[in-house]
Design an enzyme around this catalytic site. Structure first.
Site, PDB file in Angstrom:
ATOM      1  N   ARG A 188       0.710   0.497  15.411  1.00 27.80           N
ATOM      2  CA  ARG A 188       0.924   1.180  14.423  1.00 27.80           C
ATOM      3  C   ARG A 188       0.052   2.482  14.452  1.00 27.80           C
ATOM      4  NH1 ARG A 188      -0.092  -3.698  11.715  1.00 27.80           N
ATOM      5  NH2 ARG A 188      -2.199  -3.457  11.564  1.00 27.80           N
ATOM      6  N   ILE A 189      -1.242   2.305  14.881  1.00 24.84           N
ATOM      7  CA  ILE A 189      -1.944   3.746  14.876  1.00 24.84           C
ATOM      8  C   ILE A 189      -1.312   4.464  16.040  1.00 24.84           C
ATOM      9  CG2 ILE A 189      -4.257   4.739  15.342  1.00 24.84           C
ATOM     10  CD1 ILE A 189      -5.865   2.458  13.961  1.00 24.84           C
TER      11      ILE A 189
ATOM     12  N   ASP B 253       1.065  -1.641  26.902  1.00 27.54           N
ATOM     13  CA  ASP B 253       1.527  -2.979  25.673  1.00 27.54           C
ATOM     14  C   ASP B 253       1.704  -3.418  26.346  1.00 27.54           C
ATOM     15  OD1 ASP B 253       0.343  -2.202  22.135  1.00 27.54           O
ATOM     16  OD2 ASP B 253       1.424  -3.960  22.824  1.00 27.54           O
TER      17      ASP B 253
ATOM     18  N   PRO C 169      -6.652  -3.161  21.233  1.00 26.36           N
ATOM     19  CA  PRO C 169      -8.452  -4.071  20.066  1.00 26.36           C
ATOM     20  C   PRO C 169      -9.446  -3.705  21.434  1.00 26.36           C
ATOM     21  CG  PRO C 169      -6.491  -5.489  20.869  1.00 26.36           C
ATOM     22  CD  PRO C 169      -6.169  -4.011  21.043  1.00 26.36           C
TER      23      PRO C 169
ATOM     24  N   ARG D 116     -12.278   1.004  19.863  1.00 23.34           N
ATOM     25  CA  ARG D 116     -13.953   0.560  20.229  1.00 23.34           C
ATOM     26  C   ARG D 116     -14.699   1.187  21.762  1.00 23.34           C
ATOM     27  NH1 ARG D 116     -12.809  -0.341  15.784  1.00 23.34           N
ATOM     28  NH2 ARG D 116     -12.384  -2.269  14.585  1.00 23.34           N
TER      29      ARG D 116
ATOM     30  N   ASP E 181     -15.006   8.539  19.613  1.00 23.66           N
ATOM     31  CA  ASP E 181     -15.399   8.748  18.133  1.00 23.66           C
ATOM     32  C   ASP E 181     -16.535   7.591  17.954  1.00 23.66           C
ATOM     33  OD1 ASP E 181     -15.591   9.277  15.530  1.00 23.66           O
ATOM     34  OD2 ASP E 181     -14.337   7.473  14.849  1.00 23.66           O
TER      35      ASP E 181
ATOM     36  N   GLU F 217     -23.466   1.745  17.691  1.00 18.51           N
ATOM     37  CA  GLU F 217     -23.519   2.389  16.495  1.00 18.51           C
ATOM     38  C   GLU F 217     -24.542   1.759  15.728  1.00 18.51           C
ATOM     39  OE1 GLU F 217     -18.782   3.476  17.334  1.00 18.51           O
ATOM     40  OE2 GLU F 217     -19.463   2.696  15.850  1.00 18.51           O
TER      41      GLU F 217
ATOM     42  N   HIS G  44     -17.832   8.540  14.026  1.00 20.97           N
ATOM     43  CA  HIS G  44     -17.280   6.650  13.897  1.00 20.97           C
ATOM     44  C   HIS G  44     -16.535   6.919  12.351  1.00 20.97           C
ATOM     45  CE1 HIS G  44     -15.751   2.576  14.580  1.00 20.97           C
ATOM     46  NE2 HIS G  44     -14.752   3.173  13.930  1.00 20.97           N
TER      47      HIS G  44
END
Length: 318
Positions: free
Chosen positions: A157-158, A177, A208, A236, A260, A265, A284
């Site tokens: 989606r993103i 992908d 992911p 990530r 980001d 973190e 983030h």
């Protein structure tokens, strides 16, 4: 029903409302919870809501009243989902709230790298333009992205939303992908990983974090990239080897990176990316526009409503 939110501040620092949860039970919201206070704060609550505060097997075992755990994020690795499943506790996440927010942020990072808008604005406010003998000035190379190729690693989606945004700015879109789709083919061309690394002027990560993607961007894959490529990571942190990326930035192999996310973190003071050349790091926040956080809150409430109605929604340990 007693509902405990362990770390509400990140989602709602004061500009949103907890009313949706308050209508479903007795609500207690903690801004933050340290690891040693988790079980104590859950206490006899039936519902636990967390963002990044770990809910471990030990906490689950210590709080026998828990009937439902809601995660205020897409990633749910902060919850021991196996321990919850063993006790019949469903765990729900929020899978789709921030698609457009993150895609927009990818382009924000890329455009900042291309134009250094913030730095040039500061220069003007500091008096550089007032005192300039010339009509204009720039302190960094300015780059046009139209006609350049963006390679998207991960095309869900993103990734697809990012591809549409990039195409609207005149970029050529290629993607890699494991699962190809007709919708993806309408946006860009599927290629192999090696072909993407070799052809892309800009590489944006949307995969992911899995054992197969941890450290995916490393000295070997960077060596296959074009000299002067730009790397964007809003996925990530551990998908990249941070020392290898820092080395590539310092050597000029990578022109710039817009990140980001990092491996730990908040970022640690000794992270090599902090001293790397042309490295843009944000804390983030790609997910955090007000509109996206509002959607997140609404979906979290709907998840709990579904559970209370004897149904399940967005359950990750079913």
């Amino acid at each position: 029903m007693k509902i405990v939110v362990l770390d509400g501040y990140t989602l709602n620092p004061g500009d949103l409302s907890w009313d949706g949860f308050e209508k479903l039970g007795t609500l207690i919201v903690h801004d933050r919870t340290s690891a040693d206070k988790v079980a104590e704060r859950i206490g006899d609550a039936e519902v636990v809501i967390t963002n990044k505060t770990p809910v471990t097997k030990e906490s689950i075992d210590a709080c026998p009243n828990i009937k439902y755990i809601g995660v205020l994020a897409t990633g749910y690795n902060v919850v021991d989902i196996d321990a919850a499943k063993a006790k019949g506790i469903p765990v729900s996440n929020i899978p789709t709230y921030g698609t457009m927010a993150v895609a927009q942020f990818v382009m924000a990072l890329l455009l900042e790298i291309c134009h250094n808008v913030g730095a040039h604005s500061r220069a003007v406010h500091e008096g550089r333009w007032v005192s300039s003998e010339d009509f204009c000035f720039w302190d960094y190379p300015l780059m046009e992205i139209s006609g350049k190729t963006i390679g998207l690693i991960g095309f869900g989606r993103i990734g697809q939303a990012t591809g549409k945004a990039a195409a609207a700015l005149g970029m050529n879109v290629i993607a890699c992908d494991e699962y190809e789709s007709e919708e993806g083919r309408k946006i860009g061309q599927y290629v192999t990983m090696d072909e993407l690394l070799a052809k892309a002027d800009v590489i944006s990560l949307h995969a992911p974090l899995l054992p197969s993607t941890q450290g995916l961007i490393n000295k070997d894959t960077i060596a296959k990239m074009k000299d002067g490529a730009i790397l964007i990571n809003t996925a990530r942190g551990p998908i990249i080897n941070e020392q290898d990326v820092a080395d590539a930035l310092n050597s000029g192999k990578l022109y710039a990176a817009g990140l980001d996310v990092v491996s730990i973190e908040p970022i640690k003071a000794d992270n090599p990316l902090l001293k790397a050349k042309n490295c843009y790091i944000t804390p983030h926040i790609a997910w955090a526009p007000t509109e996206a956080r509002t959607r997140l809150m609404d979906i979290a409430v709907d998840n709990l409503k579904a559970f209370m109605d004897g149904k399940v929604a967005n359950v990750v340990n079913g």
